[in-house]
Design a protein around this motif. Structure first.
Motif, short mmCIF file in Angstrom:
data_model
loop_
_atom_site.label_atom_id
_atom_site.label_comp_id
_atom_site.label_asym_id
_atom_site.label_seq_id
_atom_site.Cartn_x
_atom_site.Cartn_y
_atom_site.Cartn_z
N UNK A 102 0.82 -1.22 0.00
CA UNK A 102 0.00 0.00 0.00
C UNK A 102 0.85 1.27 0.00
N UNK A 103 2.11 1.15 0.39
CA UNK A 103 2.97 2.34 0.41
C UNK A 103 3.91 2.38 -0.79
N UNK A 104 4.16 1.22 -1.36
CA UNK A 104 5.07 1.15 -2.51
C UNK A 104 4.23 1.17 -3.78
N UNK A 105 3.50 2.26 -3.96
CA UNK A 105 2.56 2.39 -5.08
C UNK A 105 2.77 3.75 -5.73
N UNK A 106 3.78 3.87 -6.60
CA UNK A 106 4.13 5.17 -7.18
C UNK A 106 2.95 5.90 -7.84
N UNK A 107 2.05 5.16 -8.47
CA UNK A 107 0.91 5.79 -9.13
C UNK A 107 -0.37 5.58 -8.34
#
Length: 164
Positions: A102-107
């Motif tokens: 949920x935090x490693x979601x660039x877009x």
């Protein structure tokens, strides 16, 4: 790769996650993660419990602000591998993975990432159940497995109904 009951039951809903906006997807992920953590119960390893609690607090703030992902400070992200090495309790590593996704979601939280988060939550609870064998037949006999799937399906249905 083992096909889990969750995969079989949730596959048909996978494409419908794309009908939700990114902020709705994060809200759905957080709702499922909160419920999953309650179901898992207390995580005994303090560093793991603390990491998850802090990440979930950041997630609640992100949902309140209408954001599409959880923003964790760089030092928190850097500590992930160390914390995950301590996550030997059943289900703990899966919850760390869900939080990181949920935090490693660039877009923002994509439908694919959300689907993965929901899967991590199921697998975390499946692991916590201590089932000696993971297969569709055994999972169907397990009340918790059926409950998790029913809960996730109802959350998706509610989110889709509220998207208007």
């Amino acid at each position: 790769m083992t096909v889990l009951l969750w995969d079989y039951e949730m596959r048909s809903l996978r494409n419908s996650l794309g009908r939700l906006g990114p902020a709705q997807r994060l809200a759905l992920a957080m709702r499922v993660m909160e419920w999953t953590l309650e179901s898992i119960g207390r995580i005994e390893v303090e560093v793991v419990r603390s990491y998850i609690e802090n990440g979930m607090q950041a997630g609640r703030e992100a949902v309140r602000a209408g954001r599409d992902k959880i923003s964790l400070p760089e030092e928190v992200l850097d500590a992930y591998v160390e914390v995950d090495d301590e996550a030997y309790e059943p289900g703990a590593s899966h919850m760390l993975s869900a939080l990181l996704a949920c935090s490693d979601a660039p877009e923002g939280l994509t439908p694919e990432v959300l689907y993965g988060v929901l899967s991590f939550c199921y697998e975390g609870l499946l692991e916590r159940e201590g089932m000696p064998v993971w297969n569709i037949e055994e999972e169907r006999r397990n009340a918790k497995c059926r409950e998790v799937i029913a809960f996730q399906k109802s959350c998706i249905a509610e989110a889709l109904g509220a998207r208007g």
